[in-house]
Scaffold this active site. Sequence first.
Site, short mmCIF file in Angstrom:
data_model
loop_
_atom_site.label_atom_id
_atom_site.label_comp_id
_atom_site.label_asym_id
_atom_site.label_seq_id
_atom_site.Cartn_x
_atom_site.Cartn_y
_atom_site.Cartn_z
N HIS A 196 0.82 -1.21 0.00
CA HIS A 196 0.00 0.00 0.00
C HIS A 196 0.85 1.25 0.00
CE1 HIS A 196 -3.86 -2.15 1.33
NE2 HIS A 196 -3.92 -1.80 0.08
N GLU A 438 -7.33 -17.38 -21.65
CA GLU A 438 -6.07 -17.44 -20.91
C GLU A 438 -5.66 -18.87 -20.58
OE1 GLU A 438 -6.43 -15.19 -17.25
OE2 GLU A 438 -8.47 -15.84 -16.91
N ASP A 462 -1.75 -15.45 -17.72
CA ASP A 462 -2.07 -16.86 -17.50
C ASP A 462 -1.87 -17.69 -18.76
OD1 ASP A 462 -2.73 -17.32 -14.78
OD2 ASP A 462 -4.42 -15.97 -15.05
N CYS A 509 -5.76 -7.87 -22.18
CA CYS A 509 -5.61 -7.17 -20.91
C CYS A 509 -4.44 -7.73 -20.08
CB CYS A 509 -6.89 -7.20 -20.10
SG CYS A 509 -7.41 -8.86 -19.67
C1 PEP Z 1 -4.01 -12.45 -17.26
O1 PEP Z 1 -3.99 -13.61 -16.83
O2 PEP Z 1 -3.31 -12.05 -18.22
C2 PEP Z 1 -4.86 -11.43 -16.61
C3 PEP Z 1 -5.01 -10.23 -17.12
O3 PEP Z 1 -5.47 -11.76 -15.44
P1 PEP Z 1 -4.73 -11.86 -14.02
O4 PEP Z 1 -3.36 -11.26 -14.17
O5 PEP Z 1 -5.60 -11.12 -13.07
O6 PEP Z 1 -4.71 -13.34 -13.80
MG MG Z 2 -5.52 -14.31 -15.53
#
Ligand code: PEP
Ligand code: MG
Length: 587
Positions: A196, A438, A462, A509
């Site tokens: 934090h 993923e 992932d 993402c």
């Molecule tokens: C990913 O797996 O790329 C993702 C965006 O999700 P997280 O990092 O939250 O697993």
């Molecule tokens: Mg993920």
Amino acid sequence: MDTDRQEIIIKGINASPGICIGKAYLVDSEGVEVIEKYRIEANDLSKEIKRFKAAVKKAKDELRKIVEQSPEELQHAHILETHMALLKDKMLYGRTIETVKHESVNAEWALKKVVSNLIEVFQTMTDPYLKERSTDVVQVADSIMQNLVGAKKVNIAAIDKRVILVARDLSPAETSQINLERVMGFITDHGGKASHTGIIARSLEIPAVVGLQTAMASIRSDDLIIVDGNRGTVIIEPTEETLVKYEERKIDYEEYKAVITRESKIPAESEDGIRFAVMGNIELPEEVFALLNYGGDGIGLYRTEFQYFNRPEFPGEDELFDKYKDVVEVMDPKPVTIRTLDINGDKALTNQFDSEETNPALGLRAIRYCLKKPQVFIDQLRAILRAAAFGNVRILFPMISTYFEICEANRMLDEAAKSLEKDGLPYNRDIEVGAMIEVPSAVIMADVIADNVDYFSIGTNDLIQYSLAIDRGNEQVAHLFQPLDPAIIRMLKHVADVAREKDIKIFMCGEMAGTPHHIPLLLGLGMDELSMNPQTIPDIKRVIRSLKVEDTRSFLEEVLKQTTARDTFELIKDAYGGIFSEQLYSE
Ligand code: PEP
Ligand code: MG
């Protein structure tokens, strides 16, 4: 001052970007290291508990004062609220009192015992964010302990010269008292990127390096130090040559930042006129302000699991709804992609002691967990659909690995909508539904999954972990975690082709999307939207503005011929090296 001191470089974790040069100010809050254990007689137990309660009350009053004195627009007020809640938490407060009672021991000893048990629980977690939540418990317990033993406290607000703070650790309450006119930056021996304290440093926009381990031992008050928050290094008593080099770097960085911030509101339109949405990933609702400041076109990933951590029970539907609604209203009309709960795997809940798994990454994680705990899932789905009545919401299901799962998730979403209809609550079911891609099986089944969603969002973190068999949290194999591995690129190509054939949108993402030198490749693949850490948005927008999409398509043909990640990287460097900022991406 000792003039023959040698220049020393120490390396830590870059918690907040920027460079500052100045005098060190050692924040020496008195740690309470040695705790004695002594017996409390039965007659005195209630007095001892009273003494503990008084110490907690004092800690609470002090914290409340800091909250009240913090400017309203402070984005990190929630962190102090979390500490306030921890002060009352059953696990900390309740268990300490129980320990005093049941073991007839002094409050200091009981508190120490409860805290070390809690830390053990946190340490079994592999997710760095969660691991660092143990820091919050320690910081809160420290403030109680200091009151119990009457230790001296630091008053950061009273610092009256321009300095760089050096501390073993800084609690969010201490960090919040930083006066930006006086404190140029800070460094600590403890803490990590997701602590934090690091989050607050980023919101204050001052350079910070944490996890240095030896800063307190190597630095004396008034030493001249350089803090490089971009690279995570600290230089103590720099030579003249180093000083000049860093003064130049500081100027370059500040100029670069000024340009990038000015440009951040300019849309990401390629040289040949194609416009891309550059979105931000957030974990906490308060991050939306930073995201908007950095010119984000929306939220491409709202990781909702953080609202479930550090608490004894699951949050209820109304609480979730309020939080989502706040974000959705601030962002409106920009889209907010709310991802449903992605817990377990590396993000185990503290309140789920029954969830120990030998192989958590392959365990009851994300959508699998939600389908097994329908009530938890329905509460969240109802909250999302209700928030959708207040702005532009999309829903995103994580870790889909079979066709069945996406069908079930959609069915539950319909069920949630029906129950809201029955309850007469306002909601909006007419929202875009997406699947995260993923897991390799989802890549292979992309065509059938596509028939059940409006968009794909590729989670490369992932996807790389599960495809290349690399534990994403294991530093031993971190060098093998290669987004540019040809196996990954071929998978991306397949998913992109399916999305085009099926006429659905494709977003990314995972971290891959926030790395400038991946952008030519991602545009070539036809990504409609990229989502990333908000701070990298201006950079990525800038890269997009300097590319021609048509060129990236033919570039992709070349990339697809490569057989190693290294060759692909070299190819990118040869073709596009000139457009990436050396300042940030060398070294
Ligand atoms: C990913 O797996 O790329 C993702 C965006 O999700 P997280 O990092 O939250 O697993
Ligand atoms: Mg993920």
